[in-house]
Scaffold this motif. Structure first.
Motif, PDB file in Angstrom:
ATOM      1  N   SER A  84      36.339   8.567 -21.649  1.00 55.33           N
ATOM      2  CA  SER A  84      35.366   8.890 -20.606  1.00 55.33           C
ATOM      3  C   SER A  84      34.841   7.622 -19.954  1.00 55.33           C
ATOM      4  O   SER A  84      34.533   7.603 -18.773  1.00 55.33           O
ATOM      5  CB  SER A  84      34.237   9.754 -21.165  1.00 55.33           C
ATOM      6  OG  SER A  84      33.450   9.025 -22.059  1.00 55.33           O
ATOM      7  N   ILE A  89      38.632  11.143 -18.693  1.00 53.91           N
ATOM      8  CA  ILE A  89      38.031  12.454 -18.948  1.00 53.91           C
ATOM      9  C   ILE A  89      36.559  12.411 -18.567  1.00 53.91           C
ATOM     10  O   ILE A  89      35.978  11.332 -18.406  1.00 53.91           O
ATOM     11  CB  ILE A  89      38.169  12.861 -20.433  1.00 53.91           C
ATOM     12  CG1 ILE A  89      37.436  11.856 -21.326  1.00 53.91           C
ATOM     13  CG2 ILE A  89      39.627  12.980 -20.830  1.00 53.91           C
ATOM     14  CD1 ILE A  89      37.371  12.298 -22.775  1.00 53.91           C
ATOM     15  N   TYR A  90      35.972  13.569 -18.442  1.00 59.99           N
ATOM     16  CA  TYR A  90      34.537  13.624 -18.180  1.00 59.99           C
ATOM     17  C   TYR A  90      33.980  14.864 -18.855  1.00 59.99           C
ATOM     18  O   TYR A  90      34.693  15.834 -19.094  1.00 59.99           O
ATOM     19  CB  TYR A  90      34.263  13.654 -16.684  1.00 59.99           C
ATOM     20  CG  TYR A  90      34.934  14.789 -15.956  1.00 59.99           C
ATOM     21  CD1 TYR A  90      36.251  14.670 -15.542  1.00 59.99           C
ATOM     22  CD2 TYR A  90      34.243  15.971 -15.683  1.00 59.99           C
ATOM     23  CE1 TYR A  90      36.878  15.706 -14.878  1.00 59.99           C
ATOM     24  CE2 TYR A  90      34.870  17.007 -15.009  1.00 59.99           C
ATOM     25  CZ  TYR A  90      36.189  16.863 -14.614  1.00 59.99           C
ATOM     26  OH  TYR A  90      36.808  17.889 -13.962  1.00 59.99           O
ATOM     27  N   SER A  91      32.714  14.833 -19.156  1.00 55.16           N
ATOM     28  CA  SER A  91      32.113  15.981 -19.812  1.00 55.16           C
ATOM     29  C   SER A  91      31.700  16.991 -18.756  1.00 55.16           C
ATOM     30  O   SER A  91      31.295  16.632 -17.653  1.00 55.16           O
ATOM     31  CB  SER A  91      30.923  15.544 -20.658  1.00 55.16           C
ATOM     32  OG  SER A  91      29.936  14.954 -19.860  1.00 55.16           O
ATOM     33  N   PHE A  98      35.080  18.588 -22.511  1.00 49.79           N
ATOM     34  CA  PHE A  98      35.702  17.509 -21.741  1.00 49.79           C
ATOM     35  C   PHE A  98      36.868  18.015 -20.931  1.00 49.79           C
ATOM     36  O   PHE A  98      37.624  18.875 -21.355  1.00 49.79           O
ATOM     37  CB  PHE A  98      36.181  16.404 -22.672  1.00 49.79           C
ATOM     38  CG  PHE A  98      35.066  15.802 -23.464  1.00 49.79           C
ATOM     39  CD1 PHE A  98      34.252  14.832 -22.917  1.00 49.79           C
ATOM     40  CD2 PHE A  98      34.833  16.235 -24.753  1.00 49.79           C
ATOM     41  CE1 PHE A  98      33.210  14.302 -23.649  1.00 49.79           C
ATOM     42  CE2 PHE A  98      33.794  15.710 -25.484  1.00 49.79           C
ATOM     43  CZ  PHE A  98      32.984  14.738 -24.938  1.00 49.79           C
ATOM     44  N   SER A 100      40.027  16.571 -18.155  1.00 46.60           N
ATOM     45  CA  SER A 100      40.739  15.370 -17.740  1.00 46.60           C
ATOM     46  C   SER A 100      40.703  15.220 -16.224  1.00 46.60           C
ATOM     47  O   SER A 100      40.748  16.199 -15.488  1.00 46.60           O
ATOM     48  CB  SER A 100      42.184  15.462 -18.224  1.00 46.60           C
ATOM     49  OG  SER A 100      42.997  14.646 -17.437  1.00 46.60           O
TER      50      SER A 100
ATOM     51  N   ASN B   7      29.773  14.406 -12.884  1.00 44.38           N
ATOM     52  CA  ASN B   7      30.519  13.729 -13.947  1.00 44.38           C
ATOM     53  C   ASN B   7      31.949  13.459 -13.521  1.00 44.38           C
ATOM     54  O   ASN B   7      32.501  12.402 -13.790  1.00 44.38           O
ATOM     55  CB  ASN B   7      30.518  14.589 -15.206  1.00 44.38           C
ATOM     56  CG  ASN B   7      29.221  14.467 -15.958  1.00 44.38           C
ATOM     57  OD1 ASN B   7      28.455  13.542 -15.729  1.00 44.38           O
ATOM     58  ND2 ASN B   7      28.956  15.403 -16.839  1.00 44.38           N
ATOM     59  N   LYS B   8      32.517  14.459 -12.864  1.00 41.17           N
ATOM     60  CA  LYS B   8      33.894  14.293 -12.442  1.00 41.17           C
ATOM     61  C   LYS B   8      34.005  13.178 -11.414  1.00 41.17           C
ATOM     62  O   LYS B   8      34.901  12.341 -11.479  1.00 41.17           O
ATOM     63  CB  LYS B   8      34.425  15.599 -11.854  1.00 41.17           C
ATOM     64  CG  LYS B   8      35.856  15.479 -11.417  1.00 41.17           C
ATOM     65  CD  LYS B   8      36.445  16.797 -10.996  1.00 41.17           C
ATOM     66  CE  LYS B   8      37.937  16.636 -10.729  1.00 41.17           C
ATOM     67  NZ  LYS B   8      38.583  17.902 -10.422  1.00 41.17           N
ATOM     68  N   ALA B  11      33.690   9.948 -13.100  1.00 40.23           N
ATOM     69  CA  ALA B  11      34.891   9.635 -13.865  1.00 40.23           C
ATOM     70  C   ALA B  11      36.008   9.165 -12.941  1.00 40.23           C
ATOM     71  O   ALA B  11      36.708   8.193 -13.231  1.00 40.23           O
ATOM     72  CB  ALA B  11      35.339  10.860 -14.654  1.00 40.23           C
TER      73      ALA B  11
END
Lengths: 104, 20
Positions: A84, A89-91, A98, A100, B7-8, B11
């Motif tokens: 992350s 990846i991210y939560s 998680f 991707s 978050n995405k 990221a």
């Protein structure tokens, strides 16, 4: 009338050391896995599992753990942390889910 | 769910920064 030419631009003997000394450097240190694409084997496994999850909210940590029973929880956590951090990846809905970024 | 988007995005930014 002779030009005194100095061969200054001669050939520089560049020795090519060639790191052929160790062929197939073995991974002796137990937890030092061979990086494939900048990731360690464990990080790759975690990433692949997360990638493979079809759910929109992503893979939760429990599933991850149960699918990687040969790894310690802290090792899995570390891999997740790393991935992350790198942006792989991210939560999602919470810190335990998680997804991707690679596989959209 | 805004959180997920954020978050995405974060990221993806990290990933992009890595790949530069």
């Amino acid at each position: 009338n002779k030009a005194h030419s100095q061969p200054s631009g001669g050939r520089a003997p560049i020795g090519y050391p060639g790191m052929t000394g160790m062929s197939d450097a073995g991974n002796f240190g137990g937890n030092n896995f061979m990086p494939i694409n900048g990731l360690t084997a464990i990080q790759n496994q975690v990433l692949n599992l997360i990638k493979a999850c079809p759910r929109p909210e992503g893979l939760n940590f429990q599933d991850l753990k149960s699918q990687l029973q040969h790894m310690s929880v802290s090792a899995v956590k570390q891999a997740v942390d790393f991935l992350s951090n790198e942006g792989h990846i991210y939560s999602t809905v919470d810190d335990d889910h998680f997804k991707s970024t690679d596989a959209d | 769910l805004v959180r997920i988007q954020r978050n995405k995005a974060a990221a993806l930014l990290r990933l992009a920064a890595r790949n530069v």
